[in-house]
Design a protein around this motif. Structure first.
Motif, PDB file in Angstrom:
ATOM      1  N   THR A 108       0.902  -1.256  -0.165  1.00 25.62           N
ATOM      2  CA  THR A 108      -0.159  -0.077  -0.111  1.00 25.62           C
ATOM      3  C   THR A 108       0.882   1.377  -0.038  1.00 25.62           C
ATOM      4  O   THR A 108       1.646   1.619   1.084  1.00 25.62           O
ATOM      5  CB  THR A 108      -0.850   0.030   1.254  1.00 25.62           C
ATOM      6  OG1 THR A 108      -1.703  -1.192   1.014  1.00 25.62           O
ATOM      7  CG2 THR A 108      -1.820   1.312   1.388  1.00 25.62           C
TER       8      THR A 108
ATOM      9  N   GLU B 173       0.939   4.659   0.455  1.00 27.67           N
ATOM     10  CA  GLU B 173       0.225   5.760   0.993  1.00 27.67           C
ATOM     11  C   GLU B 173       1.019   6.473   2.402  1.00 27.67           C
ATOM     12  O   GLU B 173       1.751   5.629   2.799  1.00 27.67           O
ATOM     13  CB  GLU B 173      -0.966   5.272   1.557  1.00 27.67           C
ATOM     14  CG  GLU B 173      -1.875   6.330   2.446  1.00 27.67           C
ATOM     15  CD  GLU B 173      -3.176   5.662   2.870  1.00 27.67           C
ATOM     16  OE1 GLU B 173      -3.173   4.499   3.179  1.00 27.67           O
ATOM     17  OE2 GLU B 173      -4.207   6.563   2.877  1.00 27.67           O
TER      18      GLU B 173
ATOM     19  N   LEU C  73      -4.246   7.564  -3.466  1.00 21.47           N
ATOM     20  CA  LEU C  73      -3.518   6.293  -2.840  1.00 21.47           C
ATOM     21  C   LEU C  73      -3.645   5.185  -3.691  1.00 21.47           C
ATOM     22  O   LEU C  73      -4.428   5.210  -4.760  1.00 21.47           O
ATOM     23  CB  LEU C  73      -4.690   5.919  -1.857  1.00 21.47           C
ATOM     24  CG  LEU C  73      -4.561   4.815  -1.210  1.00 21.47           C
ATOM     25  CD1 LEU C  73      -3.568   4.380  -0.345  1.00 21.47           C
ATOM     26  CD2 LEU C  73      -6.200   4.316  -0.607  1.00 21.47           C
TER      27      LEU C  73
END
Length: 149
Positions: A69, A71, A142
């Motif tokens: 991820t 982010e 994101l």
């Protein structure tokens, strides 16, 4: 629907911007395929049990998968990692990425050393062949993706 790709301008401004030429010079899926770049559109909401993804993994021999991820709040050293991802590099193996959420860009060099930007969105699975120069960056959203091997 296929992915969108285009030849990039040479601006050094924010890497997360589209960097399209004026006028825009789109790149076809056929051109990407001739470079060895292959794309599938899948249903990212069911990636755990997606029979189409399972078939691709079996046919291509991809047995490994990890999820990243990208982010600020979840990726350690976020700003540094973005710089690392955006450094032009090659791999000895194919690079396979599957976008589970968000949007991002893969840039690849064509045979004339021109950069092609490929816009990746949720559900896009792409393979870049071993030995192709490439780099990766986010747009301004994101991103959750998985890497297959």
């Amino acid at each position: 629907m296929g992915i969108e790709a285009w030849y990039m301008d040479t601006s050094d401004e924010d890497q997360r911007q589209p960097h399209k030429l004026k006028p825009n010079q789109p790149v076809s899926l056929e051109t990407l395929k001739n470079l060895g770049v292959i794309h599938w559109k899948l249903n990212a909401d069911i990636y755990d049990d997606d029979p189409e993804l399972q078939l691709i993994r079996k046919e291509q021999g991809y047995s490994y998968m990890d999820i990243i991820t990208v982010e600020k709040n979840t990726l350690p050293n976020y700003e540094e990692m973005l710089k690392v991802f955006y450094q032009e590099h090659i791999h000895l193996d194919d690079e396979i990425r599957y976008i589970l959420d968000g949007q991002a860009y893969f840039d690849v060099r064509d045979k004339e050393d021109r950069w092609i930007r490929i816009a990746m969105r949720k559900g896009d699975l792409i393979t870049l062949p071993a030995g192709i120069y490439h780099r990766f960056t986010l747009d301004e959203t994101l991103l959750v993706s998985t890497e297959l091997h």
